[in-house]
Design an enzyme around this catalytic site. Structure first.
Site, PDB file in Angstrom:
ATOM      1  N   ASP A  48       0.835  -1.211   0.000  1.00 14.52           N
ATOM      2  CA  ASP A  48       0.000   0.000   0.000  1.00 14.52           C
ATOM      3  C   ASP A  48       0.868   1.259   0.000  1.00 14.52           C
ATOM      4  O   ASP A  48       1.929   1.280   0.627  1.00 14.52           O
ATOM      5  CB  ASP A  48      -0.908  -0.033   1.244  1.00 14.52           C
ATOM      6  CG  ASP A  48      -2.062   0.937   1.143  1.00 14.52           C
ATOM      7  OD1 ASP A  48      -2.284   1.515   0.059  1.00 14.52           O
ATOM      8  OD2 ASP A  48      -2.754   1.128   2.169  1.00 14.52           O
TER       9      ASP A  48
ATOM     10  N   ASN B 106       1.427   3.389  -3.027  1.00 13.49           N
ATOM     11  CA  ASN B 106       2.008   3.853  -4.303  1.00 13.49           C
ATOM     12  C   ASN B 106       1.544   5.275  -4.632  1.00 13.49           C
ATOM     13  O   ASN B 106       2.326   6.102  -5.091  1.00 13.49           O
ATOM     14  CB  ASN B 106       1.574   2.940  -5.462  1.00 13.49           C
ATOM     15  CG  ASN B 106       2.145   1.542  -5.351  1.00 13.49           C
ATOM     16  OD1 ASN B 106       3.004   1.291  -4.526  1.00 13.49           O
ATOM     17  ND2 ASN B 106       1.648   0.639  -6.187  1.00 13.49           N
TER      18      ASN B 106
ATOM     19  N   ARG C 108       0.401   7.646  -2.566  1.00 17.41           N
ATOM     20  CA  ARG C 108       0.970   8.656  -1.660  1.00 17.41           C
ATOM     21  C   ARG C 108       2.449   8.884  -1.963  1.00 17.41           C
ATOM     22  O   ARG C 108       2.942  10.003  -1.871  1.00 17.41           O
ATOM     23  CB  ARG C 108       0.770   8.219  -0.195  1.00 17.41           C
ATOM     24  CG  ARG C 108      -0.590   8.640   0.340  1.00 17.41           C
ATOM     25  CD  ARG C 108      -0.982   7.872   1.564  1.00 17.41           C
ATOM     26  NE  ARG C 108      -1.425   6.528   1.214  1.00 17.41           N
ATOM     27  CZ  ARG C 108      -1.697   5.579   2.110  1.00 17.41           C
ATOM     28  NH1 ARG C 108      -1.543   5.828   3.396  1.00 17.41           N
ATOM     29  NH2 ARG C 108      -2.112   4.401   1.721  1.00 17.41           N
ATOM     30  N   TRP C 109       3.125   7.821  -2.371  1.00 21.50           N
ATOM     31  CA  TRP C 109       4.546   7.970  -2.748  1.00 21.50           C
ATOM     32  C   TRP C 109       4.644   8.905  -3.956  1.00 21.50           C
ATOM     33  O   TRP C 109       5.526   9.777  -4.007  1.00 21.50           O
ATOM     34  CB  TRP C 109       5.143   6.598  -3.077  1.00 21.50           C
ATOM     35  CG  TRP C 109       6.607   6.631  -3.386  1.00 21.50           C
ATOM     36  CD1 TRP C 109       7.636   6.458  -2.510  1.00 21.50           C
ATOM     37  CD2 TRP C 109       7.214   6.872  -4.671  1.00 21.50           C
ATOM     38  NE1 TRP C 109       8.840   6.573  -3.157  1.00 21.50           N
ATOM     39  CE2 TRP C 109       8.606   6.824  -4.488  1.00 21.50           C
ATOM     40  CE3 TRP C 109       6.708   7.124  -5.942  1.00 21.50           C
ATOM     41  CZ2 TRP C 109       9.510   7.020  -5.537  1.00 21.50           C
ATOM     42  CZ3 TRP C 109       7.600   7.320  -6.992  1.00 21.50           C
ATOM     43  CH2 TRP C 109       8.986   7.268  -6.784  1.00 21.50           C
TER      44      TRP C 109
ATOM     45  N   HIS D 211       3.005   3.483  -9.276  1.00 25.14           N
ATOM     46  CA  HIS D 211       2.760   2.043  -9.426  1.00 25.14           C
ATOM     47  C   HIS D 211       3.978   1.360 -10.051  1.00 25.14           C
ATOM     48  O   HIS D 211       4.324   0.233  -9.689  1.00 25.14           O
ATOM     49  CB  HIS D 211       1.507   1.798 -10.273  1.00 25.14           C
ATOM     50  CG  HIS D 211       0.222   2.164  -9.573  1.00 25.14           C
ATOM     51  ND1 HIS D 211      -0.044   1.789  -8.274  1.00 25.14           N
ATOM     52  CD2 HIS D 211      -0.875   2.864  -9.979  1.00 25.14           C
ATOM     53  CE1 HIS D 211      -1.238   2.241  -7.914  1.00 25.14           C
ATOM     54  NE2 HIS D 211      -1.756   2.909  -8.932  1.00 25.14           N
TER      55      HIS D 211
ATOM     56  N   SER E 276     -10.507  -7.173  -5.568  1.00 19.65           N
ATOM     57  CA  SER E 276     -11.802  -7.113  -6.276  1.00 19.65           C
ATOM     58  C   SER E 276     -12.311  -5.675  -6.278  1.00 19.65           C
ATOM     59  O   SER E 276     -12.960  -5.238  -7.224  1.00 19.65           O
ATOM     60  CB  SER E 276     -12.865  -7.974  -5.601  1.00 19.65           C
ATOM     61  OG  SER E 276     -12.356  -8.970  -4.797  1.00 19.65           O
ATOM     62  N   GLU E 277     -12.014  -4.953  -5.184  1.00 16.03           N
ATOM     63  CA  GLU E 277     -12.504  -3.569  -5.057  1.00 16.03           C
ATOM     64  C   GLU E 277     -11.717  -2.597  -5.948  1.00 16.03           C
ATOM     65  O   GLU E 277     -12.212  -1.515  -6.291  1.00 16.03           O
ATOM     66  CB  GLU E 277     -12.409  -3.114  -3.589  1.00 16.03           C
ATOM     67  CG  GLU E 277     -13.381  -3.813  -2.640  1.00 16.03           C
ATOM     68  CD  GLU E 277     -13.000  -5.263  -2.303  1.00 16.03           C
ATOM     69  OE1 GLU E 277     -11.794  -5.609  -2.345  1.00 16.03           O
ATOM     70  OE2 GLU E 277     -13.921  -6.061  -2.019  1.00 16.03           O
TER      71      GLU E 277
ATOM     72  N   TRP F 268     -11.237  -2.703  -8.961  1.00 18.77           N
ATOM     73  CA  TRP F 268     -11.921  -2.457 -10.242  1.00 18.77           C
ATOM     74  C   TRP F 268     -12.695  -1.142 -10.204  1.00 18.77           C
ATOM     75  O   TRP F 268     -13.027  -0.586 -11.252  1.00 18.77           O
ATOM     76  CB  TRP F 268     -12.891  -3.598 -10.578  1.00 18.77           C
ATOM     77  CG  TRP F 268     -12.233  -4.896 -10.909  1.00 18.77           C
ATOM     78  CD1 TRP F 268     -12.269  -6.050 -10.170  1.00 18.77           C
ATOM     79  CD2 TRP F 268     -11.444  -5.206 -12.075  1.00 18.77           C
ATOM     80  NE1 TRP F 268     -11.544  -7.041 -10.804  1.00 18.77           N
ATOM     81  CE2 TRP F 268     -11.038  -6.553 -11.975  1.00 18.77           C
ATOM     82  CE3 TRP F 268     -11.035  -4.465 -13.195  1.00 18.77           C
ATOM     83  CZ2 TRP F 268     -10.248  -7.188 -12.937  1.00 18.77           C
ATOM     84  CZ3 TRP F 268     -10.243  -5.098 -14.157  1.00 18.77           C
ATOM     85  CH2 TRP F 268      -9.868  -6.435 -14.021  1.00 18.77           C
TER      86      TRP F 268
ATOM     87  N   LEU G 118      11.006 -20.836  -3.908  1.00 14.31           N
ATOM     88  CA  LEU G 118      10.018 -19.916  -3.326  1.00 14.31           C
ATOM     89  C   LEU G 118       8.739 -20.030  -4.144  1.00 14.31           C
ATOM     90  O   LEU G 118       8.798 -20.066  -5.381  1.00 14.31           O
ATOM     91  CB  LEU G 118      10.535 -18.468  -3.424  1.00 14.31           C
ATOM     92  CG  LEU G 118       9.533 -17.362  -3.077  1.00 14.31           C
ATOM     93  CD1 LEU G 118       9.292 -17.307  -1.562  1.00 14.31           C
ATOM     94  CD2 LEU G 118      10.029 -15.979  -3.544  1.00 14.31           C
TER      95      LEU G 118
ATOM     96  N   LEU H 275      -7.078  -5.135   7.188  1.00 15.98           N
ATOM     97  CA  LEU H 275      -6.817  -6.285   6.307  1.00 15.98           C
ATOM     98  C   LEU H 275      -7.377  -6.097   4.898  1.00 15.98           C
ATOM     99  O   LEU H 275      -6.958  -6.787   3.965  1.00 15.98           O
ATOM    100  CB  LEU H 275      -7.418  -7.555   6.916  1.00 15.98           C
ATOM    101  CG  LEU H 275      -6.473  -8.443   7.702  1.00 15.98           C
ATOM    102  CD1 LEU H 275      -7.195  -9.698   8.183  1.00 15.98           C
ATOM    103  CD2 LEU H 275      -5.268  -8.863   6.869  1.00 15.98           C
TER     104      LEU H 275
ATOM    105  N   GLU I 171       0.778 -13.274  12.507  1.00 18.91           N
ATOM    106  CA  GLU I 171       1.307 -12.091  13.185  1.00 18.91           C
ATOM    107  C   GLU I 171       1.161 -10.929  12.194  1.00 18.91           C
ATOM    108  O   GLU I 171       1.286 -11.127  10.983  1.00 18.91           O
ATOM    109  CB  GLU I 171       2.799 -12.285  13.507  1.00 18.91           C
ATOM    110  CG  GLU I 171       3.077 -13.374  14.512  1.00 18.91           C
ATOM    111  CD  GLU I 171       2.589 -13.015  15.915  1.00 18.91           C
ATOM    112  OE1 GLU I 171       2.707 -11.842  16.300  1.00 18.91           O
ATOM    113  OE2 GLU I 171       2.086 -13.913  16.606  1.00 18.91           O
TER     114      GLU I 171
END
Ligand code: FPP
Length: 246
Positions: free
Chosen positions: A25, A27, A29-30, A42, A71-72, A74, A136, A200, A212
């Site tokens: 989270d 991008n 504001r950066w 982005h 999903s949001e 979009w 990984l 979340l 955690e």
């Protein structure tokens, strides 16, 4: 009552987290802070994805999940959605060879059918190309929403009862786990969110039961391998009891 000992299997304090999940989270504001376009923000965010992967490999983490498009998302302006999809195309085109060389197995969770057909094909190709890698597992959440995932799991299970493949009595946590997009992937041990927000946002709600949490003030494009390493250090200092007493 006697103090219950924590078995080694239950304690996360014994080793590096197996699965780290990140809500990337900040991008936008950066971009504002650096006086550049959101699009550039982005793009810098995509560079930080590389840092996170290298950080995960260096820390010996086995699973890394990145929340890249919810999903949001979009509902964002069409131009920004198109920008993010373009970035995703570029990422899949450019990064798969590197991931493959690094021994990374790529997996995508979410409603991939909502993505462009070309992106779906690229994802399928990337998953196929990297399927035997085991250093990984990189899980990218795209068009992903956890409530949607849980509804989908409920429908899958209901259908299997209707089809006579299982009875209601046999539905348990394992059957739910198997019906989630994340089936076969261990629950995240550590969930990191950047940008100072502390929520979340519909990410891995079922899977986060014993995770955690680490909320970092930095904006996602500033995330580096060192940030990853210090997040793991922070995790190692915690005492995980999974509901048991120490
Ligand atoms: C949140 O920042 C970030 C996103 C919605 C997109 C995440 C995408 C990337 C990190 C880059 C692309 C990823 C891949 C895998 C190619 P925001 O725009 O919500 O920031 P803000 O809250 O500061 O506005």
């Amino acid at each position: 009552m006697a103090t219950q000992a924590v078995t080694p299997l239950q304690s996360g304090a014994l080793g590096a987290p197996k699965h780290v999940a990140i809500i990337m989270d900040g991008n936008g504001r950066w971009a504002t802070k650096n006086n550049v376009s959101r699009s550039k923000g982005h793009r810098k965010g995509a560079d930080a994805v590389r840092e996170a992967i290298e950080g995960a490999i260096e820390s010996g983490v086995s699973y890394l999940t990145l929340y890249a498009f919810s999903s949001e998302n979009w509902n964002r302006p069409a131009e920004e959605v198109s920008d993010l999809m373009g970035l995703l195309r570029m990422y899949l085109k450019k990064e798969v060879r590197t991931l493959s060389k690094e021994g990374v197995n790529l997996r995508v969770i979410g409603r991939r059918e909502a993505l462009g057909k070309d992106i779906q094909d690229m994802i399928e190709g990337a998953e196929e190309k990297t399927k035997n890698n085991s250093r990984l597992t990189l899980i990218i959440a795209l068009s992903y929403g956890s409530r949607d995932e849980i509804v989908n799991a409920a429908k899958t299970i209901a259908q299997s009862v209707i089809d006579g493949k299982q009875s209601i009595d046999t539905i348990d946590e394992t059957s739910v786990e198997q019906a989630l997009f994340t089936h076969g992937i261990p629950d995240p041990d550590l969930i990191i969110r950047t940008s100072g927000e502390q929520r979340l946002s519909n990410f891995l709600l079922w899977q986060a039961a014993y995770a955690e949490f680490l909320f970092l003030p930095i904006l996602w494009p500033d995330f580096s391998r060192l940030t990853f390493a210090s997040a793991v250090e922070d995790y190692l200092s915690r005492d995980r009891r999974f509901g048991a007493r120490s």
